[in-house]
Design a protein around this motif. Structure first.
Motif, mmCIF file in Angstrom:
data_model
loop_
_atom_site.group_PDB
_atom_site.id
_atom_site.type_symbol
_atom_site.label_atom_id
_atom_site.label_comp_id
_atom_site.label_asym_id
_atom_site.label_seq_id
_atom_site.Cartn_x
_atom_site.Cartn_y
_atom_site.Cartn_z
ATOM 1 N N VAL A 189 0.737 -1.210 0.028
ATOM 2 C CA VAL A 189 -0.220 0.059 0.088
ATOM 3 C C VAL A 189 0.928 1.131 0.042
ATOM 4 C CG1 VAL A 189 -1.847 1.287 1.075
ATOM 5 C CG2 VAL A 189 -1.805 -1.239 1.208
ATOM 6 N N VAL A 190 0.521 2.210 -0.867
ATOM 7 C CA VAL A 190 1.448 3.458 -0.954
ATOM 8 C C VAL A 190 0.734 4.524 -0.573
ATOM 9 C CG1 VAL A 190 2.839 4.904 -2.560
ATOM 10 C CG2 VAL A 190 2.571 2.240 -3.111
ATOM 11 N N SER A 191 0.752 4.845 0.538
ATOM 12 C CA SER A 191 0.105 5.914 1.533
ATOM 13 C C SER A 191 0.702 7.219 1.642
ATOM 14 C CB SER A 191 -0.599 5.425 2.574
ATOM 15 O OG SER A 191 -1.393 6.402 3.402
ATOM 16 N N VAL A 192 1.072 7.868 0.564
ATOM 17 C CA VAL A 192 2.481 8.962 0.604
ATOM 18 C C VAL A 192 2.027 9.945 -0.119
ATOM 19 C CG1 VAL A 192 4.719 9.334 -0.276
ATOM 20 C CG2 VAL A 192 4.099 7.249 0.577
ATOM 21 N N LEU A 219 7.454 19.801 -5.197
ATOM 22 C CA LEU A 219 6.073 19.215 -5.178
ATOM 23 C C LEU A 219 5.907 18.065 -5.990
ATOM 24 C CD1 LEU A 219 3.655 22.343 -4.982
ATOM 25 C CD2 LEU A 219 3.703 20.411 -3.376
ATOM 26 N N ILE A 220 6.649 18.259 -7.099
ATOM 27 C CA ILE A 220 6.773 17.210 -8.344
ATOM 28 C C ILE A 220 7.493 15.959 -7.522
ATOM 29 C CG2 ILE A 220 7.423 16.506 -10.376
ATOM 30 C CD1 ILE A 220 5.208 18.492 -10.633
ATOM 31 N N VAL A 221 8.669 16.400 -7.194
ATOM 32 C CA VAL A 221 9.501 15.335 -6.625
ATOM 33 C C VAL A 221 8.736 14.662 -5.294
ATOM 34 C CG1 VAL A 221 11.721 14.661 -5.407
ATOM 35 C CG2 VAL A 221 11.645 16.322 -7.317
ATOM 36 N N GLN A 222 8.485 15.543 -4.494
ATOM 37 C CA GLN A 222 7.525 14.957 -3.233
ATOM 38 C C GLN A 222 6.421 13.988 -3.463
ATOM 39 O OE1 GLN A 222 8.957 14.474 -0.430
ATOM 40 N NE2 GLN A 222 7.179 13.375 0.286
ATOM 41 N N ASN A 223 5.582 14.273 -4.502
ATOM 42 C CA ASN A 223 4.231 13.699 -4.623
ATOM 43 C C ASN A 223 4.179 12.818 -5.938
ATOM 44 O OD1 ASN A 223 3.072 14.779 -2.387
ATOM 45 N ND2 ASN A 223 2.264 16.478 -3.416
ATOM 46 N N GLN A 224 5.079 12.930 -6.892
ATOM 47 C CA GLN A 224 5.178 12.425 -8.058
ATOM 48 C C GLN A 224 6.140 11.399 -8.191
ATOM 49 O OE1 GLN A 224 3.514 15.002 -10.900
ATOM 50 N NE2 GLN A 224 4.569 14.018 -12.671
ATOM 51 N N THR A 225 7.442 12.005 -8.064
ATOM 52 C CA THR A 225 8.632 11.022 -8.279
ATOM 53 C C THR A 225 8.664 10.027 -7.091
ATOM 54 O OG1 THR A 225 9.946 13.016 -8.746
ATOM 55 C CG2 THR A 225 11.204 11.161 -8.433
ATOM 56 N N THR A 226 8.197 10.154 -5.928
ATOM 57 C CA THR A 226 7.969 9.102 -4.916
ATOM 58 C C THR A 226 7.153 8.083 -5.267
ATOM 59 O OG1 THR A 226 6.222 10.662 -4.050
ATOM 60 C CG2 THR A 226 8.333 10.565 -2.835
ATOM 61 N N ILE A 227 6.227 8.308 -5.956
ATOM 62 C CA ILE A 227 5.134 7.272 -6.306
ATOM 63 C C ILE A 227 5.869 6.438 -7.536
ATOM 64 C CG2 ILE A 227 2.834 6.864 -7.150
ATOM 65 C CD1 ILE A 227 2.898 8.126 -4.175
ATOM 66 N N PHE A 228 6.348 7.344 -8.450
ATOM 67 C CA PHE A 228 6.938 6.437 -9.650
ATOM 68 C C PHE A 228 7.933 5.398 -9.181
ATOM 69 C CE2 PHE A 228 10.610 6.636 -12.215
ATOM 70 C CZ PHE A 228 10.261 5.536 -13.300
ATOM 71 N N ARG A 229 8.927 5.972 -8.048
ATOM 72 C CA ARG A 229 9.883 5.181 -7.527
ATOM 73 C C ARG A 229 9.334 3.908 -6.768
ATOM 74 N NH1 ARG A 229 14.664 7.019 -4.973
ATOM 75 N NH2 ARG A 229 16.018 6.044 -6.718
ATOM 76 N N ALA A 230 8.338 4.207 -6.110
ATOM 77 C CA ALA A 230 7.630 3.193 -5.165
ATOM 78 C C ALA A 230 7.269 2.088 -6.288
ATOM 79 C CB ALA A 230 6.242 3.751 -4.291
ATOM 80 N N TYR A 231 6.773 2.397 -7.391
ATOM 81 C CA TYR A 231 6.153 1.307 -8.134
ATOM 82 C C TYR A 231 7.322 0.677 -8.899
ATOM 83 C CZ TYR A 231 1.167 2.499 -8.202
ATOM 84 O OH TYR A 231 -0.221 2.825 -8.193
ATOM 85 N N ARG A 232 8.217 1.298 -9.141
ATOM 86 C CA ARG A 232 9.436 0.611 -9.805
ATOM 87 C C ARG A 232 10.210 -0.279 -8.794
ATOM 88 N NH1 ARG A 232 13.718 4.761 -12.517
ATOM 89 N NH2 ARG A 232 14.238 4.956 -10.389
ATOM 90 N N ALA A 233 10.340 0.173 -7.681
ATOM 91 C CA ALA A 233 10.969 -0.541 -6.696
ATOM 92 C C ALA A 233 10.196 -1.783 -5.979
ATOM 93 C CB ALA A 233 11.605 0.128 -5.341
ATOM 94 N N PHE A 234 8.943 -1.560 -5.802
ATOM 95 C CA PHE A 234 8.107 -2.425 -5.044
ATOM 96 C C PHE A 234 7.393 -3.498 -5.896
ATOM 97 C CE2 PHE A 234 9.663 0.478 -1.911
ATOM 98 C CZ PHE A 234 10.224 -0.500 -0.924
#
Ligand SMILES: NC(=O)c1ccc[n+]([C@@H]2O[C@H](COP(=O)([O-])OP(=O)(O)OC[C@H]3O[C@@H](n4cnc5c(N)ncnc54)[C@H](OP(=O)(O)O)[C@@H]3O)[C@@H](O)[C@H]2O)c1
Length: 261
Positions: A99-102, A124-139
């Protein structure tokens, strides 16, 4: 602090059994994450909760007091994220659910979109968008083939949000990201869900004295996630879920919806 008890709807009180399942909740010590985590633990799952700060994890573990809860530090912006994901997979995985609750309101405060500075925009882009992209790619690779990953998002993904445009447009972008990943995977691998939430009753809000019985208890979001992990939700085949009110409300056609009560 006074809180109002909302009668738990039958589906949210379900006895879904997650014994033997392991779920990673990224941002699980946050407001919505806590409700999700408690609901998963209540149903027998082992839950790995992440935070960027060890102190947050210690406080959370002490508050929840469940031996099936494990706390791990994780920063989605860590350059070594793939290695950290592999470590968590080795220790606890493969995961039956992630679950990505970020998300983050940012430091810019309320202001019209076009008055954002370049630095505020980038942050804002890094904190809310890059984080989610990286979460999918890693997990995504840490999931079992029948597992699921859900991104929790807000209604600002669909609506104009004057004064918080940077938050809303990143919500819209990550909704698109999630649905694109779901479409790219098709039915060949873990299930991918976009869960769009209305206002949620969280511990943080209640501690701040901000509460409303019309809002959705965070644990109800967790009950829905539990049913998705178990594969028992009637929405298991839909990638887009709206969880926006205690009563059924209007929604884009074709999207699945869960009633809060
Ligand atoms: N609360 C609501 O009413 C509501 C309504 C609609 C949608 N939502 C959605 O629900 C989700 C969670 O919201 P919330 O209200 O629970 O917010 P929250 O309490 O601020 O939790 C967000 C979590 O994100 C984590 N996080 C932030 N940056 C991170 C990073 N770089 N790496 C790893 N983790 C990071 C934080 O973890 P640490 O600070 O512990 O590191 C924090 O616990 C968001 O997607 C939000 O859009 C919430």
């Amino acid at each position: 602090m006074s809180t109002t008890t909302v009668e738990t709807p039958a589906w949210a009180a379900s006895d879904t059994d997650l014994t033997g399942k392991t779920v990673l909740v990224i941002g699980g010590a946050g407001g919505v994450g806590e409700g999700v985590t408690r609901a998963l633990l209540d149903r027998g799952a082992t839950v790995v909760v992440t935070s960027r700060r060890p102190g947050t994890l210690d406080d959370f573990a002490a508050r929840v007091g469940d031996p099936r809860l494990h706390g791990e530090t994780l920063d989605l912006l860590d350059p070594a994220l793939a290695q950290r994901a592999a470590e968590l997979n080795d220790t606890y995985g493969p995961f039956d659910g992630v679950v990505v609750s970020v998300a983050d309101w940012g430091r810019q405060g309320r202001k019209p979109l076009l008055t954002l500075t370049d630095a505020e925009w980038d942050e804002l882009i890094v904190q809310n968008q890059t984080t989610i992209f990286r979460a999918y790619r890693a997990f995504l690779p840490t999931l079992t083939p029948h597992g699921m990953i859900a991104q929790l998002n807000g209604l600002s993904a669909d609506l104009p949000f004057p004064g918080a445009g940077g938050v809303a447009l990143t919500a819209a972008a990550t909704k698109s990201m999630t649905r694109t990943i779901a479409a790219e995977l098709g039915r060949r691998g873990p299930r991918v869900y976009e869960v769009i939430l209305g206002v949620i009753r969280t511990r943080a809000r209640q501690l701040a004295g901000v509460d409303d019985e019309r809002w959705i208890p965070a644990a109800h979001v967790g009950a829905h996630i539990a049913d998705l992990v178990a594969g028992t939700s009637p929405l298991v085949g839909d990638d887009l879920h709206y969880f926006v009110d205690l009563v059924e409300g209007p929604r884009p056609s074709g999207a699945g919806s869960v009633e809060g009560a």
